[in-house]
Every structure is written in structure tokens, then in C-alpha cells.
Design a protein around this motif. Sequence first.
Motif, PDB file in Angstrom:
ATOM      1  N   UNK A 152       0.866  -1.178   0.000  1.00  0.00           N
ATOM      2  CA  UNK A 152       0.000   0.000   0.000  1.00  0.00           C
ATOM      3  C   UNK A 152       0.900   1.225   0.000  1.00  0.00           C
ATOM      4  N   UNK A 153       0.684   2.116  -0.949  1.00  0.00           N
ATOM      5  CA  UNK A 153       1.490   3.327  -1.056  1.00  0.00           C
ATOM      6  C   UNK A 153       0.618   4.544  -0.780  1.00  0.00           C
ATOM      7  N   UNK A 154       1.224   5.547  -0.165  1.00  0.00           N
ATOM      8  CA  UNK A 154       0.490   6.778   0.119  1.00  0.00           C
ATOM      9  C   UNK A 154       1.463   7.942   0.085  1.00  0.00           C
ATOM     10  N   UNK A 155       0.895   9.145  -0.008  1.00  0.00           N
ATOM     11  CA  UNK A 155       1.701  10.349   0.151  1.00  0.00           C
ATOM     12  C   UNK A 155       0.883  11.364   0.933  1.00  0.00           C
ATOM     13  N   UNK A 156       1.397  12.570   1.037  1.00  0.00           N
ATOM     14  CA  UNK A 156       0.733  13.542   1.894  1.00  0.00           C
ATOM     15  C   UNK A 156       0.206  14.743   1.161  1.00  0.00           C
ATOM     16  N   UNK A 157       0.188  14.688  -0.181  1.00  0.00           N
ATOM     17  CA  UNK A 157      -0.212  15.884  -0.915  1.00  0.00           C
ATOM     18  C   UNK A 157      -1.317  15.545  -1.909  1.00  0.00           C
ATOM     19  N   UNK A 158      -0.993  15.379  -3.181  1.00  0.00           N
ATOM     20  CA  UNK A 158      -2.010  15.213  -4.209  1.00  0.00           C
ATOM     21  C   UNK A 158      -2.220  13.770  -4.648  1.00  0.00           C
ATOM     22  N   UNK A 159      -1.436  12.844  -4.102  1.00  0.00           N
ATOM     23  CA  UNK A 159      -1.518  11.461  -4.521  1.00  0.00           C
ATOM     24  C   UNK A 159      -0.626  11.143  -5.706  1.00  0.00           C
ATOM     25  N   UNK A 160       0.122  12.135  -6.190  1.00  0.00           N
ATOM     26  CA  UNK A 160       0.945  11.922  -7.381  1.00  0.00           C
ATOM     27  C   UNK A 160       2.131  11.009  -7.082  1.00  0.00           C
ATOM     28  N   UNK A 161       2.807  11.253  -5.960  1.00  0.00           N
ATOM     29  CA  UNK A 161       3.948  10.409  -5.613  1.00  0.00           C
ATOM     30  C   UNK A 161       3.541   8.973  -5.396  1.00  0.00           C
ATOM     31  N   UNK A 162       2.427   8.770  -4.706  1.00  0.00           N
ATOM     32  CA  UNK A 162       1.923   7.412  -4.477  1.00  0.00           C
ATOM     33  C   UNK A 162       1.578   6.736  -5.796  1.00  0.00           C
ATOM     34  N   UNK A 163       0.973   7.487  -6.709  1.00  0.00           N
ATOM     35  CA  UNK A 163       0.601   6.918  -8.001  1.00  0.00           C
ATOM     36  C   UNK A 163       1.837   6.537  -8.807  1.00  0.00           C
ATOM     37  N   UNK A 164       2.908   7.340  -8.701  1.00  0.00           N
ATOM     38  CA  UNK A 164       4.147   6.991  -9.410  1.00  0.00           C
ATOM     39  C   UNK A 164       4.696   5.657  -8.885  1.00  0.00           C
ATOM     40  N   UNK A 165       4.686   5.469  -7.565  1.00  0.00           N
ATOM     41  CA  UNK A 165       5.155   4.201  -6.996  1.00  0.00           C
ATOM     42  C   UNK A 165       4.248   3.058  -7.421  1.00  0.00           C
ATOM     43  N   UNK A 166       2.940   3.274  -7.386  1.00  0.00           N
ATOM     44  CA  UNK A 166       1.989   2.246  -7.840  1.00  0.00           C
ATOM     45  C   UNK A 166       2.279   1.859  -9.277  1.00  0.00           C
ATOM     46  N   UNK A 167       2.436   2.852 -10.150  1.00  0.00           N
ATOM     47  CA  UNK A 167       2.658   2.571 -11.569  1.00  0.00           C
ATOM     48  C   UNK A 167       3.963   1.811 -11.781  1.00  0.00           C
ATOM     49  N   UNK A 168       5.040   2.227 -11.102  1.00  0.00           N
ATOM     50  CA  UNK A 168       6.322   1.549 -11.271  1.00  0.00           C
ATOM     51  C   UNK A 168       6.261   0.095 -10.812  1.00  0.00           C
ATOM     52  N   UNK A 169       5.621  -0.145  -9.683  1.00  0.00           N
ATOM     53  CA  UNK A 169       5.502  -1.521  -9.210  1.00  0.00           C
ATOM     54  C   UNK A 169       4.673  -2.363 -10.177  1.00  0.00           C
ATOM     55  N   UNK A 170       3.590  -1.796 -10.683  1.00  0.00           N
ATOM     56  CA  UNK A 170       2.780  -2.532 -11.662  1.00  0.00           C
ATOM     57  C   UNK A 170       3.567  -2.763 -12.946  1.00  0.00           C
ATOM     58  N   UNK A 171       4.281  -1.747 -13.419  1.00  0.00           N
ATOM     59  CA  UNK A 171       5.119  -1.883 -14.614  1.00  0.00           C
ATOM     60  C   UNK A 171       6.169  -2.967 -14.426  1.00  0.00           C
ATOM     61  N   UNK A 172       6.681  -3.069 -13.186  1.00  0.00           N
ATOM     62  CA  UNK A 172       7.719  -4.054 -12.872  1.00  0.00           C
ATOM     63  C   UNK A 172       7.154  -5.429 -12.545  1.00  0.00           C
ATOM     64  N   UNK A 173       5.846  -5.613 -12.707  1.00  0.00           N
ATOM     65  CA  UNK A 173       5.256  -6.929 -12.564  1.00  0.00           C
ATOM     66  C   UNK A 173       4.666  -7.259 -11.207  1.00  0.00           C
ATOM     67  N   UNK A 174       4.680  -6.308 -10.265  1.00  0.00           N
ATOM     68  CA  UNK A 174       4.108  -6.577  -8.939  1.00  0.00           C
ATOM     69  C   UNK A 174       2.637  -6.145  -8.959  1.00  0.00           C
ATOM     70  N   UNK A 175       1.735  -7.101  -8.952  1.00  0.00           N
ATOM     71  CA  UNK A 175       0.305  -6.805  -9.097  1.00  0.00           C
ATOM     72  C   UNK A 175      -0.364  -6.446  -7.779  1.00  0.00           C
ATOM     73  N   UNK A 176       0.229  -6.845  -6.669  1.00  0.00           N
ATOM     74  CA  UNK A 176      -0.447  -6.683  -5.367  1.00  0.00           C
ATOM     75  C   UNK A 176      -0.088  -5.333  -4.744  1.00  0.00           C
ATOM     76  N   UNK A 177      -0.497  -4.262  -5.416  1.00  0.00           N
ATOM     77  CA  UNK A 177      -0.182  -2.925  -4.932  1.00  0.00           C
ATOM     78  C   UNK A 177      -1.407  -2.033  -5.097  1.00  0.00           C
ATOM     79  N   UNK A 178      -1.673  -1.228  -4.054  1.00  0.00           N
ATOM     80  CA  UNK A 178      -2.792  -0.293  -4.075  1.00  0.00           C
ATOM     81  C   UNK A 178      -2.352   1.049  -3.501  1.00  0.00           C
ATOM     82  N   UNK A 179      -3.075   2.088  -3.873  1.00  0.00           N
ATOM     83  CA  UNK A 179      -2.852   3.434  -3.355  1.00  0.00           C
ATOM     84  C   UNK A 179      -3.892   3.715  -2.282  1.00  0.00           C
ATOM     85  N   UNK A 180      -3.452   4.298  -1.163  1.00  0.00           N
ATOM     86  CA  UNK A 180      -4.387   4.688  -0.106  1.00  0.00           C
ATOM     87  C   UNK A 180      -5.200   5.882  -0.580  1.00  0.00           C
TER      88      UNK A 180
END
Length: 279
Positions: A90-118
Motif C-alpha cells: 500500500x502506497x500513500x503520500x501527503x499531498x495530491x496522490x501523485x507520488x503514491x501513483x508513481x510508486x503504484x505505476x512503477x511496481x505494476x510496470x515491474x510486474x508486482x500486481x499486489x499494490x494499491x494506493x491509499x
Amino acid sequence: MHPVITVTELAALPKGSSGGATLLDVRYQLGGPPGRPAYEAGHLPGAHYVDLETELAGAPGTAGRHPLPDLAVFTAAMRRAGVGPDRDVVVYDGHLGWGAARAWWLLRWAGHERVRVLDGGLAAWTAAGLPLETDVPPDENGEFTPAPGALAVLTADDAAALARRGVLLDARAPERYRGETEPIDSVAGHIPGAVNAPTTENVDPGTGVFLAPDELAKRFGAVGATPGAEVGVYCGSGVSGAHEVLALAIAGIPAALYVGSWSEWSRAGRDVATGPQPG
């Protein structure tokens, strides 16, 4: 796995290295201070800090301001945080959700499916009266092994072609899309053929929580981005664009990301369009 998780759902999950969820704090603000001091002042219990500028992106250059990270650096960061194939993230950030979304996207791009954004990030957690802590957890030894390519990536040439045959969404503010102002990059305007769908309109402006899937589907459908269309996204440097890809995923619309985005396109001397989008 649904790409976002609510505060209530997260609070009910086990945490930590004994089979629970791995939490990543990815606080990031464009042009703002580093997120590490804010993380150390208070973060979700057990969360590991991941730095967007140095661990989720490569060095700025001809490929843009936030190109794909060196795979070894990204892998080391994920392993240090305890990411592994058998762990929900589970990834989160403290502002607009952009940083968390970047981590989510990279993990998904790298093949890790079990990732969500808070959904709603740190603000939603604290608004629910849930605790923060200042203790920094020790480094872990996750078994994350990347398999890049699970999500589609666009090159500049791909983006230009997609704008002609499909739907290329520009996730920046309308005034930047129209070329009226450009506070960061050297050239103002947009990729010819792209349509504007600002990232900021993906969420409730008061809470930062994503709009409902049907609302997002209606919003994107209005500019031609539907489940049956070929859709791509770009932004300034591939960060807020990841948030747009996440919002599209919530709406059930797969989309590719042009990671280099406008920061690469505008440096390369490519054609630039200005003014409002047609229709």
C-alpha cells in the motif's frame, strides 16, 4: 486487485513483515522540499520512506525530468522496504496522490500486481483519527524481483502516433496545455492531437479521494477515452500522468504512460500545438 484501498480497509489489514501489508510513504511535492523530514515527523505505523526523486526516477536529462529509474536502484529500494511477491503493498503520500501513483505505476510496470494506493492519502488517515508514529522501521530484506513491461510505456514517437490514431491525454493544467504559461519547461504548448484531461479533476478537491468509477468513466469518456479505445497519457514529467493512469484503471480503462512526457518532448525540438482543444 482494485488499484485503491480505503482507510477503513487498510486499518483492518495486518502490517509488517510477517505476511502483512508493506506500507510505502512516498511524500512528494513538485518544487517542494524533500519528503523525508515530513515522514520522520510522523507516518503510518510501519511505513518505509521511498524517495521519488532518487529511487522512483532516474537523473534528469534528455529523457525528461523524471525518467524511469535505474532498475537496480529501484529494486534495492523495494527490497529495503520489504516488498516481495507474497506481500500486499500500500502506497500513500501527503499531498495530491501523485507520488503514491508513481510508486503504484512503477511496481505494476515491474510486474508486482499486489499494490494499491491509499485513497485520500495521509490526510484521510489522520482525518479518521488513526495514529501516526515517528519510529523509523529497520531496513528489511524483501524478495522483490522486477519483471519490467507489465504496463505499456510510450516513447515520444509512440505518443505522436497514438495522438493521431487513438486518444492521447494531456494531464497537465489547462493553461499549460493551451500554451498560455509554462512554469517549468522551456517550451509551452502540447503534443499535436492530444486532448486535455487535468489530473486534478480525478479527485474530490476537498478530500483528495478519487471520484467514483462511473464518474471517472464519464469524465474520460467525454474526451474519447473509453474501454474500447487505445489510450495514452502524458503530463509534465511522468508523475501526475501516473495518477491519470491510476484514475483510468479505476474507471476500467487501460492506458499507456509516456514517461518522458512534456519535459522530454519539449527538449527535443518536436512539433508543438497551442490553443484550446477542438470541439
